[in-house]
Scaffold this motif. Structure first.
Motif, short mmCIF file in Angstrom:
data_model
loop_
_atom_site.label_atom_id
_atom_site.label_comp_id
_atom_site.label_asym_id
_atom_site.label_seq_id
_atom_site.Cartn_x
_atom_site.Cartn_y
_atom_site.Cartn_z
N SER A 31 151.20 93.03 -108.52
CA SER A 31 150.36 92.03 -109.16
C SER A 31 149.72 91.22 -108.08
CB SER A 31 150.87 91.25 -110.21
OG SER A 31 152.21 90.36 -109.50
N THR A 32 148.37 91.15 -107.92
CA THR A 32 147.62 90.33 -107.25
C THR A 32 146.78 89.11 -107.90
OG1 THR A 32 145.61 91.65 -107.14
CG2 THR A 32 147.33 92.15 -105.65
N PRO A 33 146.63 87.94 -107.14
CA PRO A 33 145.39 86.99 -107.77
C PRO A 33 144.09 87.55 -108.26
CG PRO A 33 146.47 86.25 -105.73
CD PRO A 33 147.01 87.60 -105.78
N ALA A 34 143.65 88.66 -107.48
CA ALA A 34 142.52 89.34 -107.75
C ALA A 34 142.57 89.96 -109.31
CB ALA A 34 141.98 90.12 -106.62
N LEU A 35 143.67 90.76 -109.40
CA LEU A 35 143.82 91.52 -110.65
C LEU A 35 143.94 90.43 -111.78
CD1 LEU A 35 144.54 93.77 -112.35
CD2 LEU A 35 147.07 93.82 -111.51
N ALA A 36 145.02 89.43 -111.81
CA ALA A 36 145.20 88.49 -112.77
C ALA A 36 144.08 87.73 -113.11
CB ALA A 36 146.35 87.49 -112.25
N ALA A 37 143.13 87.43 -112.23
CA ALA A 37 141.97 86.71 -112.36
C ALA A 37 140.89 87.62 -113.03
CB ALA A 37 141.36 86.22 -111.03
N ALA A 38 141.07 88.84 -112.69
CA ALA A 38 139.84 89.82 -113.39
C ALA A 38 140.27 90.04 -114.75
CB ALA A 38 139.94 91.25 -112.56
N VAL A 39 141.55 90.28 -114.97
CA VAL A 39 142.01 90.31 -116.44
C VAL A 39 141.68 89.17 -117.23
CG1 VAL A 39 144.00 90.55 -117.99
CG2 VAL A 39 143.76 91.97 -115.82
N ALA A 40 141.83 87.84 -116.75
CA ALA A 40 141.54 86.67 -117.66
C ALA A 40 140.12 86.36 -117.84
CB ALA A 40 142.23 85.54 -116.57
N ASP A 41 139.51 86.66 -116.65
CA ASP A 41 137.86 86.65 -116.91
C ASP A 41 137.53 87.55 -117.97
OD1 ASP A 41 136.48 84.75 -115.34
OD2 ASP A 41 135.28 86.17 -114.62
N ALA A 42 138.17 88.67 -118.33
CA ALA A 42 137.59 89.59 -119.17
C ALA A 42 138.00 89.24 -120.57
CB ALA A 42 137.90 90.93 -118.91
N GLY A 43 138.98 88.09 -120.55
CA GLY A 43 139.53 87.80 -121.89
C GLY A 43 140.80 87.75 -122.40
N GLY A 44 141.80 88.62 -121.41
CA GLY A 44 142.88 88.97 -121.63
C GLY A 44 143.67 87.98 -120.78
N LEU A 45 145.09 88.27 -121.01
CA LEU A 45 146.07 87.36 -120.03
C LEU A 45 146.51 87.75 -118.81
CD1 LEU A 45 147.64 84.85 -119.93
CD2 LEU A 45 149.66 86.03 -121.05
N GLY A 46 146.05 87.33 -117.71
CA GLY A 46 146.25 87.81 -116.44
C GLY A 46 147.65 87.37 -115.98
N MET A 47 148.64 88.16 -115.46
CA MET A 47 149.87 87.79 -115.27
C MET A 47 150.24 87.91 -113.53
SD MET A 47 151.51 86.61 -117.60
CE MET A 47 153.33 87.12 -117.75
N LEU A 48 151.03 86.99 -113.09
CA LEU A 48 151.72 87.37 -111.55
C LEU A 48 153.08 87.10 -111.77
CD1 LEU A 48 149.10 84.61 -109.87
CD2 LEU A 48 149.18 87.04 -109.32
N ALA A 49 153.66 88.24 -111.33
CA ALA A 49 155.08 88.12 -110.79
C ALA A 49 155.40 87.23 -109.81
CB ALA A 49 155.50 89.57 -110.51
N MET A 50 156.20 86.36 -109.77
CA MET A 50 156.60 85.24 -108.96
C MET A 50 157.89 85.19 -108.44
SD MET A 50 153.87 83.75 -108.49
CE MET A 50 152.34 82.75 -109.24
N SER A 51 158.65 86.24 -109.00
CA SER A 51 160.21 85.94 -108.41
C SER A 51 160.27 86.63 -106.96
CB SER A 51 161.00 86.82 -109.15
OG SER A 51 161.13 86.20 -110.40
N TRP A 52 159.41 87.63 -106.72
CA TRP A 52 159.41 88.15 -105.17
C TRP A 52 158.51 87.28 -104.26
CZ3 TRP A 52 159.80 90.57 -109.91
CH2 TRP A 52 161.15 91.24 -109.79
#
Length: 337
Positions: A27-48
């Protein structure tokens, strides 16, 4: 594209009931932002990530979109860079408004998210777990089935689990595990879900952090090409996971160990882009820029492999999921008339 609205969308503030799973290091910021921009919920895994990296990743994603970006915190103390409590602190400090918890008891943490004005999602593996999560204050529950890729909580298949969870709670329910296209999303909505959780499909996108060969393998693999195992246990011991059946997995499955690592093999098989070594049986998937024998690393994937026809931008994936779900729901409605 007109919104495909469900109670999940209202609860989180998104246009479509599509959640990009927090696919670990992929999971990258670019992936999460692209999903969010398309109207979905973008997510980032933070534990690592450490605290600074958490803040940097969330800021990078949130600043690149007007949509909603969420974070995931793994509650199993045996894994992760920070303790779950410290990880959550960093996420909230960064401004995360949607927090997903998995692999542990979320009760000690839910109030902290609510006090910060956030929304809580909790991954569950049974109807009883779903009720307990809601009693503790969860705003959304994620029903994860055994078909899921990566690390898996459940012994029950998604479509057996989903109706039980939907009947057990009054909050929005997200179906996870085995969903790979719009027909899967439509089926989940028909069975009582308010949204779909897509991991494997979003690994095979241009914005993901996956190594090129990893993405291509997901596209090429049939639904029978995964194995449920505990092989890659260095970094997260005793936690079952589903991976593509690579040559490494087949070789280890035929070994005397029965296919599981004994924890003693520290042979270096690959390197991170910065040169950091990765040992055999590490829980690190193949990432872009890695060198060495990436074939030996875990290619986390669910049984939805084969439904990704190609590697494409994440925004296009969201649009296709929504349009195909609409078509499937319309066909079902017409057939019922």
């Amino acid at each position: 594209m007109a919104p495909l609205q469900t109670p999940l969308c209202s609860a989180i503030g998104i246009d479509h009931p599509v959640v990009q799973a927090p696919v670990g290091s992929v999971s990258t910021p670019a992936l999460a932002a692209a999903v969010a921009d398309a109207g979905g919920l973008g997510m980032l895994a933070m534990s690592w990530r450490d605290a600074d990296a958490i803040r940097d990743a969330y800021t990078a994603a949130a600043s690149a979109t007007d949509g909603v970006v969420g974070v995931n915190v793994v509650l199993d103390e045996s894994t992760g860079v920070l303790s779950p409590s410290a990880c959550l602190d960093a996420c909230l400090d960064a401004g995360a408004s949607v927090v997903s918890f998995s692999f542990g008891d979320a009760r000690p943490y839910i109030d902290r998210v609510h006090e910060a004005g956030g929304t809580v999602m909790v991954t569950v593996a049974s109807a009883a777990e779903a009720r307990a999560a809601v009693d503790a204050g969860a705003d959304v529950v994620v029903a994860q089935g055994r078909e899921a890729g990566g690390h898996v909580q459940s012994d029950v298949t998604t479509f057996a689990l989903l109706p039980r969870v939907a009947d057990a709670v009054s909050v929005p329910v997200v179906a996870a595990g085995g969903l790979g296209d719009g027909r899967g999303l439509a089926a989940a909505l028909t069975l009582g879900a308010d949204g779909g959780w897509f991991g494997t499909r979003f690994v095979a996108t241009t914005e993901s952090g996956a190594h090129e060969t990893y993405r291509e393998r997901i596209v090429d693999a049939p639904e029978t090409a995964t194995r449920f195992t505990e092989l890659f246990d260095r970094g997260w011991p005793d936690q079952p996971h589903r991976v593509l059946e690579t040559d490494e997995v087949r070789q280890q499955a035929g070994a005397d160990s029965g296919g599981e690592s004994d924890g003693n093999d520290s042979e270096q098989v690959a390197q991170m882009p910065d040169g950091e070594p990765i040992s055999r049986f590490a829980d690190m998937p193949p990432l872009a820029g890695m060198t060495g024998d990436v074939e030996a690393l875990p290619h986390y994937a669910g049984q939805s492999t084969g439904r990704a026809q190609d590697v494409r931008p994440a925004g296009e994936v969201v649009a296709r999921l929504v349009s195909d779900a609409r078509a499937a729901l319309a066909d079902a409605s017409a057939a019922a008339e």
